[in-house]
Design an enzyme around this catalytic site. Structure first.
Site, PDB file in Angstrom:
ATOM      1  N   TYR A   7       0.838  -1.211   0.000  1.00  0.00           N
ATOM      2  CA  TYR A   7       0.000   0.000   0.000  1.00  0.00           C
ATOM      3  C   TYR A   7       0.869   1.256   0.000  1.00  0.00           C
ATOM      4  O   TYR A   7       1.984   1.244   0.499  1.00  0.00           O
ATOM      5  CB  TYR A   7      -0.965  -0.007   1.195  1.00  0.00           C
ATOM      6  CG  TYR A   7      -0.323  -0.103   2.563  1.00  0.00           C
ATOM      7  CD1 TYR A   7       0.174   1.028   3.223  1.00  0.00           C
ATOM      8  CD2 TYR A   7      -0.220  -1.333   3.220  1.00  0.00           C
ATOM      9  CE1 TYR A   7       0.741   0.936   4.482  1.00  0.00           C
ATOM     10  CE2 TYR A   7       0.353  -1.430   4.479  1.00  0.00           C
ATOM     11  CZ  TYR A   7       0.826  -0.298   5.102  1.00  0.00           C
ATOM     12  OH  TYR A   7       1.398  -0.390   6.345  1.00  0.00           O
ATOM     13  N   ARG A  67       4.646   0.655   1.012  1.00  0.00           N
ATOM     14  CA  ARG A  67       5.071  -0.426   1.893  1.00  0.00           C
ATOM     15  C   ARG A  67       5.030  -1.734   1.111  1.00  0.00           C
ATOM     16  O   ARG A  67       4.047  -2.007   0.430  1.00  0.00           O
ATOM     17  CB  ARG A  67       4.126  -0.573   3.113  1.00  0.00           C
ATOM     18  CG  ARG A  67       4.054   0.577   4.100  1.00  0.00           C
ATOM     19  CD  ARG A  67       5.358   1.034   4.717  1.00  0.00           C
ATOM     20  NE  ARG A  67       6.375   0.022   4.988  1.00  0.00           N
ATOM     21  CZ  ARG A  67       6.392  -0.812   6.024  1.00  0.00           C
ATOM     22  NH1 ARG A  67       5.434  -0.783   6.927  1.00  0.00           N
ATOM     23  NH2 ARG A  67       7.371  -1.677   6.182  1.00  0.00           N
ATOM     24  N   HIS A  78       2.663  -7.243  10.596  1.00  0.00           N
ATOM     25  CA  HIS A  78       3.236  -6.726  11.842  1.00  0.00           C
ATOM     26  C   HIS A  78       3.190  -7.813  12.908  1.00  0.00           C
ATOM     27  O   HIS A  78       2.184  -8.516  13.030  1.00  0.00           O
ATOM     28  CB  HIS A  78       2.431  -5.523  12.333  1.00  0.00           C
ATOM     29  CG  HIS A  78       2.463  -4.335  11.407  1.00  0.00           C
ATOM     30  ND1 HIS A  78       3.345  -3.300  11.581  1.00  0.00           N
ATOM     31  CD2 HIS A  78       1.741  -4.028  10.308  1.00  0.00           C
ATOM     32  CE1 HIS A  78       3.143  -2.397  10.622  1.00  0.00           C
ATOM     33  NE2 HIS A  78       2.177  -2.811   9.833  1.00  0.00           N
TER      34      HIS A  78
HETATM   35 FE   LIG Z   1       1.542  -1.843   7.942  1.00  0.00          FE
END
Ligand SMILES: [Fe+3]
Lengths: 246, 204
Positions: A151, A161, A166
């Site tokens: 994104y 990114r 995460h």
């Molecule tokens: Fe992220």
């Protein structure tokens, strides 16, 4: 570490040259948030050596299945199905049992289910984007999800990114606490990312890239990526001088 | 050539990013139905021993602006100074007190509020007693590595003056950055990431 007494040694010093520095102007938000003074060191005390423990009983049936844990009955999240698995180890190579691992990610289109994410890729009504699990006796964990999309984000004019997940990981001591991100083998976007590039050492970045593992796939169902996470090691207490009161 | 040390390197840290609350406090961020409740919202059960206190923290960036997307985890001893942890070898901590908590900034005001009990004293490795404190771990967008610090209590003046951690801080004029002020049962603690009042952070 089966049925052994919990360890009480202090942790190895963190190699701060291996981690990204706090101030990394290529990642603009760090500029006004990075502390500028040297952090203070002191020997690990009980406040650092101890940490909370989490039991497998807290886990719900679908906590480690992001294709299902937000989906309406009979439906499933959209996107390429993947299994992410690996071990949580410490720097001594010892698998860490009963470690809480939490993860969150964008959907297959690169959109987060969050008020502040205004990216035009659509939300998936069947995808929440969070999950968690706890490692077994040997430190193994696994979960099922969909491949997150890359994104764009406001930093430079055209920063993206790479696809990532995460991770938040507990160890056995509060100062083993770590938040990081997992990337995917073969993604050319990894090396263009200002957040990845906060990490000075290429080998340290490579340690965050999960390997495609065609032996661990579920045929006709999901591909697999292997991602091991390493937390700080701890010193043995065998030969430690123990002073009164400790 | 000598034998190789077979140690691994710690996984490199990456920022928790702007969407950390999706992962760590999903109910708060509007993702309901996945977990019954967010983890770490209650440190002290109703039967926990000790003095009940409330803490209000704020985090400021280098421009003096409140940071509204931070997440802080707390770790503290119980009222007797024992940690509720398998690595606590001195005795069993209060079973009604978790000692660990997780709190997010209010998205409008930036204030982080939690209720707990005042911790007891815990020894430093050389046996001297540390003043009561709460260990903090701070993550947010723009922080490449979680920040470690401690919150001490203003009404523990005598213990603070002898605390083995506070006394080893070279620039003693920075010690007040670690001490929360008291107003009734509420302590307030401001964390400054940069500037003249930059909080003392730890490499531990
Ligand atoms: Fe992220």
């Amino acid at each position: 570490m089966k049925n052994e007494k919990p360890e009480t040694g202090a942790f190895f010093q963190r190699d701060r040259a291996w981690h990204p520095p706090m101030l990394t102007p290529g990642y603009k938000t760090s500029v006004s948030r990075a502390p500028q003074r040297a952090p203070i060191s002191f020997p690990g005390t009980l406040s650092e050596i101890t940490g909370p423990a989490f039991g497998h009983a807290m886990l719900g049936e679908h906590d480690n299945d992001l294709t299902q844990n937000f989906a309406r009955p009979g439906e499933s999240a959209i996107g390429p199905r993947i299994i992410v698995y690996g071990r949580v180890l410490d720097e001594r190579g010892i698998g860490l049992s009963n470690v809480l691992v939490e993860f969150w990610q964008a959907n297959a289109g690169g959109r987060y289910r969050h008020k502040k994410d205004g990216y035009l890729a659509p939300l998936d009504p069947n995808f929440g984007g969070c999950g968690r699990t706890i490692t077994d006796e040997e430190g193994n964990y696994s979960f099922l999800t969909v491949m997150p999309g890359p994104y764009p984000w406001p930093n430079g004019q055209n920063d993206w990114r790479p696809a990532h997940i995460h991770f938040s990981v507990f160890g056995h001591g509060f100062v083993q606490r770590l938040v990081t991100q997992m990337y995917f083998e073969g993604d050319p976007m990894i090396w263009l990312c200002p957040i990845v590039n906060t990490i000075p050492d290429r080998a340290a970045v490579e340690g965050l890239i999960a390997a495609l593992d065609m032996q661990a796939t579920v045929p006709m169902d999901a591909r697999a990526y292997k991602f091991d996470i390493v937390l700080r090691g701890r010193r043995s207490t065998l030969f430690e001088n123990r002073m009164e009161g400790n | 050539m000598a034998q190789k040390l077979t140690r691994l390197k710690e996984s490199a840290s990456q920022t928790a990013g702007p969407y950390v609350h999706i992962g760590l406090t999903p109910n708060l961020s509007g993702i309901t139905g996945v977990y019954p409740e967010d983890l770490g919202t209650r440190l002290a059960g109703e039967k926990a021993r000790g003095e009940r206190i409330r803490v209000e923290m704020r985090v400021f960036d280098g421009t003096g602006t409140p940071v509204k997307d931070t997440l802080i985890e707390l770790w503290q001893a119980d009222a007797d100074g024992l940690y509720n942890s398998p690595s606590e070898a001195r005795g069993a901590a209060d079973p009604h007190f978790a000692g660990w908590g997780r709190v997010a900034s209010d998205m409008e005001t930036g204030v982080l509020t939690f209720e707990t009990i005042k911790p007891g004293r815990v020894p430093f490795p050389d046996g001297r007693m540390m003043a009561p404190h709460i260990s903090l771990w701070i993550v947010a967008r723009g922080l490449n590595l979680g920040l470690a610090t401690r919150m001490y209590f203003a009404d523990e003046e005598e213990a603070n003056a002898k605390d083995p951690v506070l006394t080893r801080i070279e620039h003693q004029n920075r010690v007040p950055t670690l001490i929360a002020g008291r107003n009734g049962n509420t302590y307030t603690f401001d964390i400054h990431l940069q500037g003249d009042r930059e909080t003392v952070f730890f490499d531990i």
